[in-house]
Write a protein that holds these residues in place. Structure first.
Motif, mmCIF file in Angstrom:
data_model
loop_
_atom_site.group_PDB
_atom_site.id
_atom_site.type_symbol
_atom_site.label_atom_id
_atom_site.label_comp_id
_atom_site.label_asym_id
_atom_site.label_seq_id
_atom_site.Cartn_x
_atom_site.Cartn_y
_atom_site.Cartn_z
ATOM 1 N N LEU A 7 0.801 -1.227 0.000
ATOM 2 C CA LEU A 7 0.000 0.000 0.000
ATOM 3 C C LEU A 7 0.832 1.275 0.000
ATOM 4 C CD1 LEU A 7 -2.532 -1.537 2.462
ATOM 5 C CD2 LEU A 7 -3.027 -0.895 0.116
ATOM 6 N N ASP A 8 2.099 1.168 0.373
ATOM 7 C CA ASP A 8 2.956 2.353 0.433
ATOM 8 C C ASP A 8 4.223 2.121 -0.371
ATOM 9 O OD1 ASP A 8 1.957 1.898 3.659
ATOM 10 O OD2 ASP A 8 1.343 3.709 2.577
ATOM 11 N N SER A 9 4.536 3.017 -1.276
ATOM 12 C CA SER A 9 5.777 2.863 -2.026
ATOM 13 C C SER A 9 6.973 3.350 -1.203
ATOM 14 C CB SER A 9 5.703 3.629 -3.348
ATOM 15 O OG SER A 9 5.443 4.993 -3.109
ATOM 16 N N HIS A 10 6.742 4.308 -0.310
ATOM 17 C CA HIS A 10 7.790 4.819 0.558
ATOM 18 C C HIS A 10 7.237 4.958 1.980
ATOM 19 C CE1 HIS A 10 9.541 6.108 -3.276
ATOM 20 N NE2 HIS A 10 10.709 6.104 -2.657
ATOM 21 N N VAL A 11 8.058 4.574 2.949
ATOM 22 C CA VAL A 11 7.739 4.802 4.352
ATOM 23 C C VAL A 11 8.970 5.411 5.003
ATOM 24 C CG1 VAL A 11 7.277 3.688 6.568
ATOM 25 C CG2 VAL A 11 6.016 2.976 4.534
ATOM 26 N N SER A 12 8.761 6.449 5.762
ATOM 27 C CA SER A 12 9.863 7.125 6.432
ATOM 28 C C SER A 12 9.575 7.165 7.924
ATOM 29 C CB SER A 12 10.010 8.547 5.874
ATOM 30 O OG SER A 12 11.100 9.202 6.474
ATOM 31 N N GLY A 50 14.231 4.281 16.234
ATOM 32 C CA GLY A 50 13.627 4.025 17.534
ATOM 33 C C GLY A 50 12.115 4.014 17.535
ATOM 34 N N THR A 51 11.506 4.423 16.439
ATOM 35 C CA THR A 51 10.037 4.415 16.355
ATOM 36 C C THR A 51 9.565 3.168 15.624
ATOM 37 O OG1 THR A 51 9.977 5.665 14.286
ATOM 38 C CG2 THR A 51 9.986 6.933 16.347
ATOM 39 N N PRO A 52 8.273 2.817 15.770
ATOM 40 C CA PRO A 52 7.781 1.590 15.134
ATOM 41 C C PRO A 52 7.729 1.684 13.614
ATOM 42 C CG PRO A 52 6.363 2.264 16.943
ATOM 43 C CD PRO A 52 7.294 3.403 16.684
ATOM 44 N N VAL A 53 7.828 0.504 13.010
ATOM 45 C CA VAL A 53 7.735 0.377 11.560
ATOM 46 C C VAL A 53 6.489 -0.428 11.208
ATOM 47 C CG1 VAL A 53 8.815 -0.584 9.483
ATOM 48 C CG2 VAL A 53 10.242 0.430 11.269
ATOM 49 N N LEU A 54 5.751 0.043 10.216
ATOM 50 C CA LEU A 54 4.607 -0.701 9.680
ATOM 51 C C LEU A 54 4.662 -0.634 8.170
ATOM 52 C CD1 LEU A 54 1.836 -2.153 9.772
ATOM 53 C CD2 LEU A 54 0.769 0.117 9.934
ATOM 54 N N LEU A 55 4.827 -1.778 7.544
ATOM 55 C CA LEU A 55 4.791 -1.867 6.085
ATOM 56 C C LEU A 55 3.589 -2.733 5.724
ATOM 57 C CD1 LEU A 55 8.576 -2.476 5.271
ATOM 58 C CD2 LEU A 55 7.368 -0.323 5.648
ATOM 59 N N ARG A 56 2.703 -2.180 4.907
ATOM 60 C CA ARG A 56 1.423 -2.838 4.680
ATOM 61 C C ARG A 56 1.411 -3.672 3.410
ATOM 62 N NH1 ARG A 56 -2.870 1.767 4.906
ATOM 63 N NH2 ARG A 56 -1.295 2.865 3.682
ATOM 64 N N VAL A 102 3.985 -14.422 12.761
ATOM 65 C CA VAL A 102 5.263 -14.983 12.351
ATOM 66 C C VAL A 102 6.384 -14.047 12.761
ATOM 67 C CG1 VAL A 102 6.623 -15.796 10.402
ATOM 68 C CG2 VAL A 102 4.134 -16.013 10.352
ATOM 69 N N LYS A 103 7.373 -14.589 13.393
ATOM 70 C CA LYS A 103 8.544 -13.792 13.778
ATOM 71 C C LYS A 103 9.678 -14.078 12.796
ATOM 72 C CE LYS A 103 7.369 -13.569 18.680
ATOM 73 N NZ LYS A 103 6.882 -12.181 18.576
ATOM 74 N N GLY A 104 10.365 -13.020 12.415
ATOM 75 C CA GLY A 104 11.455 -13.179 11.476
ATOM 76 C C GLY A 104 12.772 -12.694 12.044
ATOM 77 N N ILE A 105 13.685 -12.417 11.140
ATOM 78 C CA ILE A 105 14.996 -11.961 11.581
ATOM 79 C C ILE A 105 14.980 -10.468 11.872
ATOM 80 C CG2 ILE A 105 16.180 -13.777 10.296
ATOM 81 C CD1 ILE A 105 16.871 -11.676 8.170
ATOM 82 N N ASN A 106 15.981 -10.037 12.617
ATOM 83 C CA ASN A 106 16.180 -8.610 12.895
ATOM 84 C C ASN A 106 14.996 -7.954 13.600
ATOM 85 O OD1 ASN A 106 18.600 -8.969 11.557
ATOM 86 N ND2 ASN A 106 17.811 -8.176 9.618
ATOM 87 N N GLY A 107 14.224 -8.718 14.336
ATOM 88 C CA GLY A 107 13.142 -8.150 15.135
ATOM 89 C C GLY A 107 11.845 -7.887 14.390
ATOM 90 N N PHE A 108 11.776 -8.270 13.136
ATOM 91 C CA PHE A 108 10.557 -8.082 12.365
ATOM 92 C C PHE A 108 9.554 -9.196 12.649
ATOM 93 C CE2 PHE A 108 11.250 -4.525 9.595
ATOM 94 C CZ PHE A 108 12.633 -4.401 9.520
ATOM 95 N N GLU A 109 8.295 -8.854 12.524
ATOM 96 C CA GLU A 109 7.257 -9.858 12.583
ATOM 97 C C GLU A 109 6.090 -9.440 11.690
ATOM 98 O OE1 GLU A 109 6.513 -10.086 16.831
ATOM 99 O OE2 GLU A 109 4.696 -8.886 16.586
ATOM 100 N N ALA A 110 5.251 -10.417 11.358
ATOM 101 C CA ALA A 110 4.102 -10.145 10.499
ATOM 102 C C ALA A 110 2.951 -11.020 10.956
ATOM 103 C CB ALA A 110 4.434 -10.420 9.036
ATOM 104 N N GLU A 111 1.751 -10.514 10.782
ATOM 105 C CA GLU A 111 0.567 -11.265 11.186
ATOM 106 C C GLU A 111 -0.310 -11.532 9.975
ATOM 107 O OE1 GLU A 111 -1.719 -9.540 14.335
ATOM 108 O OE2 GLU A 111 -2.916 -11.357 14.594
ATOM 109 N N PHE A 112 -0.621 -12.800 9.767
ATOM 110 C CA PHE A 112 -1.510 -13.209 8.690
ATOM 111 C C PHE A 112 -2.948 -13.062 9.180
ATOM 112 C CE2 PHE A 112 -3.093 -15.327 5.079
ATOM 113 C CZ PHE A 112 -3.996 -16.315 5.463
ATOM 114 N N LYS A 113 -3.711 -12.212 8.503
ATOM 115 C CA LYS A 113 -5.113 -12.012 8.853
ATOM 116 C C LYS A 113 -5.948 -12.372 7.642
ATOM 117 C CE LYS A 113 -4.544 -8.496 12.427
ATOM 118 N NZ LYS A 113 -4.928 -7.132 12.895
ATOM 119 N N LYS A 114 -6.505 -13.564 7.690
ATOM 120 C CA LYS A 114 -7.258 -14.054 6.538
ATOM 121 C C LYS A 114 -8.486 -13.193 6.278
ATOM 122 C CE LYS A 114 -9.218 -18.306 4.645
ATOM 123 N NZ LYS A 114 -9.447 -19.756 4.884
#
Lengths: 117, 117
Positions: B7-12, B16-22, B57-69
Motif C-alpha cells: 500500500l505504500d511505495s515509501h515509508v519514512s 527508535g520508532t515503530p515500523v509498519l509496512l502494509r 510470524v517472527k522473522g529476523i532482525n526483530g521483524f514480525e508479520a501477522e496473517f489475517k485471513k
C-alpha cells in the motif's frame, strides 16, 4: 546460508548490442533457476523458469528469441538480452532453488541494472 | 489467480520508532506469504514466511508479520527501527494449488523504508 552470485551488477550498452548476465549458485546445486525483471515502480515479474539441462519455460509476453536463457550446469544460468533496445532497460534478478526444495526456499542474486542507450 | 498490493511505495520513520509496512493479497488457494528485504547491491533476503502454521510470524532482525485471513493482509512490523533497516521490502505470495509450494511467486511493488536519525 546459500549464496547466489549475479554479475554484472550494472551494465550500460548501446542499442543493438547483446548483453549477458550470469547467475551462479556458489554452495549448492541449483536445479531450477528463475529470471525476473523489474521496471521502475513496478513489481518483479517472472520472465522464465529454467531447469538444468532443459529448455527454459517463458512467461506469456516474454520473447524467447530475445531473452536467451542457458542453464547448462547445476551452478550456472545465463540470460542474454539480444539486440537490446532502450525499452529493455530494467532491473534483472535471478533466483535459484536446489534439489528437492520448494519455491518457499529460494535464494536470490543481487540483480543487474541494465541501461540501454 | 493471485496478487499482492503493497500500500505504500515509501515509508519514512525515525530511528527508535515503530515500523509498519502494509501488504494485502488475494489468492484462490491457501497461500504462502513472505517478506523479503533488499539492501543496496545485495540479493533479496528472506525476512520471514507464513505457511499455514501460526498466524503471527517472527522473522529476523526483530521483524514480525501477522496473517489475517479476514482482512487478506500480511503487514510487516517492527517495534523500534534501526538505521540498518533502511532498505526496500517486498511482500510475496505463492499460491499453493494442490497443496504444493511450487507455484509462482507474485511480488508486491516494493516499499522503500527510510530511517532518519
Amino acid at each position: 546460508g546459500a549464496v547466489v552470485s549475479q554479475h554484472p551488477s550494472r551494465v550500460i550498452c548501446k542499442s543493438g548490442t547483446s548483453v549477458k548476465i550470469e547467475c551462479r549458485s556458489l554452495d549448492f546445486q541449483a536445479t531450477t533457476m528463475f529470471w525476473y525483471r523489474q521496471f521502475p515502480k513496478q513489481s518483479l515479474m517472472l520472465m522464465a523458469t529454467s531447469n538444468e539441462g532443459s529448455k527454459a519455460t517463458y512467461e506469456q509476453g516474454v520473447e524467447k528469441d530475445k531473452f536467451l536463457i542457458n542453464h547448462a550446469s547445476l551452478t550456472l544460468s545465463t540470460l542474454t538480452v539480444t539486440s537490446a533496445h532502450p525499452e529493455d532497460s530494467s532491473f534483472y534478478i535471478c533466483s535459484a532453488r536446489g534439489r528437492r526444495t520448494t519455491n518457499e526456499k529460494l535464494f536470490f542474486g543481487s540483480g543487474t541494472q541494465l541501461s540501454v542507450l | 489467480a493471485q496478487s499482492v498490493t503493497q500500500l505504500d511505495s515509501h515509508v519514512s520513520v525515525s530511528e527508535g520508532t515503530p515500523v509498519l509496512l502494509r501488504c494485502n493479497y488475494s489468492s484462490s488457494y491457501s497461500p504462502s506469504l513472505f517478506w523479503y528485504v533488499q539492501h543496496p547491491n545485495k540479493g533479496l533476503q528472506l525476512l520471514l514466511k507464513y505457511t499455514s502454521a501460526a498466524t503471527l510470524v517472527k522473522g529476523i532482525n526483530g521483524f514480525e508479520a501477522e496473517f489475517k485471513k479476514s482482512e487478506t493482509s500480511f503487514h510487516l512490523t517492527k517495534p523500534s527501527a534501526h538505521m540498518s533497516d533502511a532498505a526496500e521490502y517486498f511482500c510475496v505470495v505463492i499460491e499453493n494449488a494442490g497443496g504444493t509450494s511450487y507455484g509462482k511467486l507474485t511480488f508486491g511493488q516494493g516499499t522503500i523504508l527510510t530511517v532518519h536519525p
